[in-house]
Scaffold this motif. Structure first.
Motif, short mmCIF file in Angstrom:
data_model
loop_
_atom_site.label_atom_id
_atom_site.label_comp_id
_atom_site.label_asym_id
_atom_site.label_seq_id
_atom_site.Cartn_x
_atom_site.Cartn_y
_atom_site.Cartn_z
N ASP A 196 45.49 -38.96 2.73
CA ASP A 196 44.89 -39.24 4.67
C ASP A 196 45.54 -37.68 5.11
OD1 ASP A 196 44.00 -39.94 6.69
OD2 ASP A 196 45.31 -41.97 6.67
N ILE A 197 44.70 -36.59 5.44
CA ILE A 197 45.11 -36.13 6.26
C ILE A 197 45.68 -36.24 7.37
CG2 ILE A 197 43.66 -34.50 5.14
CD1 ILE A 197 42.02 -33.72 7.71
N SER A 198 45.79 -36.90 8.15
CA SER A 198 45.81 -37.08 9.52
C SER A 198 46.94 -37.83 9.72
CB SER A 198 45.01 -38.24 10.14
OG SER A 198 45.26 -39.64 9.46
N LYS A 199 47.47 -38.35 8.56
CA LYS A 199 49.37 -38.86 8.39
C LYS A 199 50.09 -37.60 8.09
CE LYS A 199 48.30 -43.10 8.74
NZ LYS A 199 47.00 -42.71 9.69
N LEU A 200 49.07 -36.36 7.97
CA LEU A 200 50.12 -34.68 7.41
C LEU A 200 51.29 -34.56 8.47
CD1 LEU A 200 47.12 -33.28 4.66
CD2 LEU A 200 49.66 -34.69 4.31
N SER A 201 51.69 -34.13 7.21
CA SER A 201 53.03 -33.33 8.76
C SER A 201 52.00 -31.87 9.07
CB SER A 201 54.65 -32.60 8.05
OG SER A 201 54.10 -32.15 7.06
N ALA A 202 52.44 -31.26 10.02
CA ALA A 202 52.08 -29.81 10.58
C ALA A 202 52.28 -28.86 9.71
CB ALA A 202 52.83 -29.61 12.27
N SER A 203 53.12 -29.09 8.46
CA SER A 203 53.49 -27.88 8.34
C SER A 203 52.41 -28.26 6.05
CB SER A 203 54.65 -27.81 7.37
OG SER A 203 55.55 -28.57 6.77
N LYS A 204 52.19 -29.37 6.54
CA LYS A 204 51.47 -30.30 5.54
C LYS A 204 49.85 -29.48 5.56
CE LYS A 204 54.11 -32.50 2.67
NZ LYS A 204 54.55 -34.16 1.57
N GLN A 205 49.67 -29.65 7.03
CA GLN A 205 48.29 -29.91 7.10
C GLN A 205 47.85 -27.89 7.60
OE1 GLN A 205 47.74 -31.15 11.47
NE2 GLN A 205 46.99 -33.79 10.06
N THR A 206 48.43 -27.45 7.84
CA THR A 206 48.37 -25.91 7.51
C THR A 206 48.23 -26.05 6.63
OG1 THR A 206 49.96 -25.80 9.23
CG2 THR A 206 49.48 -23.46 7.33
N VAL A 207 48.71 -26.33 4.71
CA VAL A 207 48.46 -25.88 3.61
C VAL A 207 47.50 -25.97 3.12
CG1 VAL A 207 49.63 -26.57 1.37
CG2 VAL A 207 51.28 -26.47 2.64
N TYR A 208 47.15 -27.69 3.80
CA TYR A 208 45.72 -28.20 3.28
C TYR A 208 44.37 -27.46 3.75
CZ TYR A 208 41.28 -31.27 4.59
OH TYR A 208 40.38 -31.79 4.92
N ARG A 209 44.73 -26.64 5.85
CA ARG A 209 43.70 -26.09 5.88
C ARG A 209 43.64 -24.60 4.92
NH1 ARG A 209 45.94 -27.01 10.68
NH2 ARG A 209 47.06 -25.23 11.19
N ALA A 210 44.21 -24.02 4.93
CA ALA A 210 44.60 -22.91 3.63
C ALA A 210 44.06 -23.03 2.12
CB ALA A 210 46.49 -22.25 3.63
N LYS A 211 44.21 -24.05 1.47
CA LYS A 211 43.97 -25.27 0.49
C LYS A 211 42.48 -25.58 0.46
CE LYS A 211 48.05 -23.40 -1.43
NZ LYS A 211 48.75 -23.99 -2.78
N LYS A 212 42.20 -26.34 0.76
CA LYS A 212 41.25 -27.66 1.23
C LYS A 212 40.07 -27.12 1.47
CE LYS A 212 43.48 -30.04 -2.16
NZ LYS A 212 42.72 -30.68 -3.80
N ILE A 213 40.00 -26.32 2.95
CA ILE A 213 39.67 -26.11 3.98
C ILE A 213 38.46 -24.89 3.87
CG2 ILE A 213 39.10 -26.38 6.56
CD1 ILE A 213 38.95 -29.18 5.61
N GLY A 214 37.40 -24.68 4.24
CA GLY A 214 37.11 -23.15 4.12
C GLY A 214 36.23 -23.50 5.69
N PHE A 215 36.55 -22.87 7.14
CA PHE A 215 36.08 -22.55 8.28
C PHE A 215 34.65 -21.80 8.35
CE2 PHE A 215 39.86 -24.86 9.35
CZ PHE A 215 39.26 -26.26 9.84
N VAL A 216 32.75 -22.91 8.80
CA VAL A 216 32.38 -20.82 8.84
C VAL A 216 32.24 -21.04 10.28
CG1 VAL A 216 30.24 -20.14 8.56
CG2 VAL A 216 31.08 -20.72 6.40
N PHE A 217 32.45 -20.37 11.69
CA PHE A 217 31.54 -20.52 12.65
C PHE A 217 30.58 -19.97 13.28
CE2 PHE A 217 36.78 -20.42 11.86
CZ PHE A 217 36.90 -21.95 12.10
N GLN A 218 30.43 -20.54 14.12
CA GLN A 218 29.04 -19.48 14.92
C GLN A 218 29.54 -18.65 15.43
OE1 GLN A 218 28.36 -21.82 18.45
NE2 GLN A 218 26.30 -21.04 19.00
N GLN A 219 30.95 -17.87 15.88
CA GLN A 219 31.11 -16.77 16.32
C GLN A 219 31.36 -15.62 15.81
OE1 GLN A 219 30.47 -16.08 19.79
NE2 GLN A 219 29.76 -17.97 20.40
N TYR A 220 31.41 -16.54 13.85
CA TYR A 220 31.94 -15.38 13.22
C TYR A 220 33.77 -15.52 13.26
CZ TYR A 220 27.30 -13.41 13.79
OH TYR A 220 26.30 -13.68 14.33
#
Lengths: 222, 454
Positions: free
Chosen positions: A68-92
């Motif tokens: 459950d990523i909504s229960k993660l601490s701020a630092s763990k969320q950062t790790v989650y963003r770095a390793k588990k998520i890839g972002f592609v934005f409209q503005q690149y």
């Protein structure tokens, strides 16, 4: 596996409480290419920011591979963003004073890859999305929109993420380039078995994805 | 590429803007260094002047200055009070007198000249002046020409007559015992030569026969035309027993000078004017002290200006790159990494600014110190001139002090390692202020900023 249960997000605004998302329930299997469509203000971007751990929900849960990523601490969320998520934005959203290669290497650095291995991996990723060695050394301002979005996809793929979240990935591109980017994402989801969730208002694109969710006034319309 | 190199690279992302920030920072750092140099150089000079000032206190009768003014000589009771004042280790008492042609067989070696003649115009005869401004040139011409007097100094210590504070220079013979009552004298070089007197010869004064014990020279024409006798001899023969016209008291240590001055002021009241060498040195370095304060204020002002420049620049940069910071955070950049990148950027700007600023400071600190000191000394030099021209034996002691004043402009600016280290320390402080506040802003930027549409 991405599982969203009873997700609600509300804000306090000067005119009172605003509920951007209300009891949203979504389930997407690994390797699936899903899309979310909806009008402006329907809560698409809010949902995306919750899924990407850019913001925290008011209530509900978001489980990625049973965590459950909504229960993660701020630092763990950062790790989650770095390793588990890839972002592609409209503005690149590439870093303007770094070259295409350095932009991809930056994501690898945040993903924890050893500095000696980053360049090789970045070159390989950029080659996969069709960026030439000459273009790799250019800064984003010297690349076309389509090229920038391809660099952005290479950056999103850098750390073998579980999910790629794409916010209007073709919104700034002409239809031909847009189609090319869409096809690239589609083939990636097949090849890499990566879950892709794209927010779009292009019905043509939405129609080609495995599943489409429609958001209306913060709720999933059936 | 790591956070540090990204920060360094970002520092020169906008060369024009970075150049302007660096230039402003360099000017403020240059000013910090040059003002610190000015301050330390001036303070060193102040300490030097104060440490060489000596511990003497001069007590003269109120209203008397050399042979000018009014008032009464100090009495033997007052001299006793001075001698008994705590911390006073020794005293030199002096009584000045003048011998007219009727008092001595010596021919004065000084000619009056127009200065002396004007001083003597009231004493010539009983004829009243036709104007309130003194006799006219016609009246002066009709009077018998005034004659110069020969100055006699009765002193307990003949060395006190020396104009440079050192031992009195005796060219032939030997000095006299200032505490005796003998009819012996030291003759100034010019007076001896005018009267063809050598050691062992005699002359008459106050109706008594005096033996020339020695010939002295001071390099001062007025002094070299005088006579030095034992104090008691002058007191007795001039009919002023026990009286003195000045006392120089030596205090045991510099730290007790002020206490002794206060003690003397309370015992002697308004009967005497009391001046200490330390006080005179203090007065003469007052202008330097104001430069020192001004320099300190400039250092503080420049440091604040430097810190504000880098602080505002970094806040501006952080605000401008909100979205970029959001992107970095969204793709997994930690707060620490983003902060480190911006701190590295602020440090790069500060370091480049410091190198230029410190070089600038080294180059301008010398001329800046000189210009600060000379402009401040110009205003005080006129008052020193007045002090120098005041004649009479009362001015003897002051001669030594005036040289202190004239040396004040010779402040040598030098950059000591300590001053340089302080400048670097202040610069570091500027960099910390310039980085810390923007870091706080960075920490508050949400990664969701990336989704904000502009």
């Amino acid at each position: 596996m991405l599982e969203v249960k009873n997700l609600t997000k509300s804000f306090e605004s000067p005119s009172g409480k605003v509920t951007a998302l209300e009891n949203v329930n979504i389930s997407i299997k690994t390797g699936e290419f899903a899309s979310i469509i909806g009008k402006s203000g329907s809560g698409k971007s809010t949902l995306l920011s919750m899924l990407g751990a850019l913001d925290t929900p008011t209530s509900g849960s978001i489980k990625v591979d049973e965590v459950d990523i909504s229960k993660l601490s701020a630092s763990k969320q950062t790790v989650y963003r770095a390793k588990k998520i890839g972002f592609v934005f409209q503005q690149y959203n590439l870093i303007p004073n770094l070259s295409a290669l350095e932009n991809v290497m930056l994501a690898l650095e945040f993903g924890g890859m050893a500095s000696g291995k980053r360049k090789k991996r970045a070159v390989q990723l950029l080659e996969e999305v069709g960026i030439t060695p000459d273009e790799m050394l250019r800064r984003p301002t010297r690349l076309s929109g389509g090229q920038q979005q391809r660099v952005s996809i290479a950056r999103a793929l850098a750390n073998h993420p579980s999910i790629i979240l794409a916010d209007e990935p073709t919104g700034n591109l002409d239809s031909k380039t847009g189609k090319m980017i869409f096809d690239m994402l589609h083939s990636l989801s097949r090849k890499e078995n990566t879950t892709i969730l794209a927010v779009t208002h292009d019905m043509d694109i939405a129609g080609k994805t495995d599943r489409t969710f429609t958001l209306k006034d913060g709720k999933i319309a059936v | 590429m790591n956070v540090v190199t990204r920060g360094i690279k970002n520092a020169f992302r906008s060369p024009m803007r970075s150049g302007a920030i660096i230039l402003m920072l360099a000017i403020s750092i240059g000013l910090i260094l040059s003002m610190l140099v000015a301050r330390s150089s001036v303070n060193a000079k102040i300490d030097q002047v104060k440490s060489t000032a000596g511990t003497n206190i001069t007590i003269s009768p109120a209203g008397v200055f050399g042979f000018a003014g009014g008032g009464n000589n100090l009495t033997s009771t007052q001299v006793d009070q001075i001698v008994k004042t705590s911390h006073i280790t020794s005293t030199t008492a002096t009584l000045n007198d003048q011998l007219a042609s009727t008092d001595t067989n010596l021919t004065p070696s000084l000619t009056l000249g127009n200065f002396g003649a004007r001083q003597a115009r009231f004493e010539s005869n009983n004829s009243s002046s036709s104007t309130s401004n003194g006799p006219t040139s016609a009246e002066l011409a009709s009077r018998p020409a005034p004659t110069p007097h020969t100055t006699v100094t009765g002193t307990t210590n003949p060395n006190s007559i020396s104009t440079n504070g050192a031992k009195l220079s005796i060219t032939s013979g030997a000095t006299i015992d200032g505490n005796s009552t003998a009819y012996v004298a030291l003759l100034g070089k010019d007076l001896a030569s005018k009267n063809n007197l050598i050691v062992g010869k005699t002359f008459t004064a106050y109706g008594k026969t005096f033996t020339v014990n020695g010939i002295y020279t001071t390099g001062n024409t007025f002094q070299d035309s005088g006579i030095i006798m034992p104090l008691a001899t002058v007191q007795n023969l001039s009919g002023q027993p026990g009286q003195v016209s000045s006392v120089i008291a030596k205090v045991d240590s510099g730290s007790n000078v002020n206490a002794s001055v206060n003690s003397l002021k309370s015992t002697l009241g308004n009967k005497a004017d009391i001046v200490s060498q330390a006080q005179q040195a203090e007065d003469s370095v007052a202008s330097l002290q104001s430069i020192s304060s001004l320099a300190l204020a400039s250092v503080i002002g420049s440091a604040i200006a430097g810190a504000i420049i880098i602080l505002l620049a970094m806040i501006m940069i952080v605000r401008e790159r909100r979205k970029e910071i959001g992107v970095i955070k969204a793709i997994g950049g930690t707060n620490k990494k983003v902060m480190a990148q911006f701190i590295s950027e602020a440090l790069t700007i500060t370091v480049v600014g410091s190198i230029i600023g410190l070089t600038l400071g080294v180059l301008v600190s010398g001329p800046m110190t000189s210009s600060l000191v000379s402009s401040s000394q110009n205003s005080s030099s006129s008052s020193q001139l007045i002090a120098r021209t005041s004649g009479g034996p009362g001015g003897f002691i002051r001669g030594g002090f005036n040289r202190v004043g004239s040396n004040l402009t010779q402040v040598t600016s030098s950059i000591t390692p300590q001053v340089f280290a302080i400048s670097v320390g202040i610069t570091l402080l500027i960099a910390i202020v310039g980085s810390a506040v923007p870091s706080w802003f960075i920490a508050r930027i949400s990664p969701a900023e990336v989704l904000r549409t502009e």
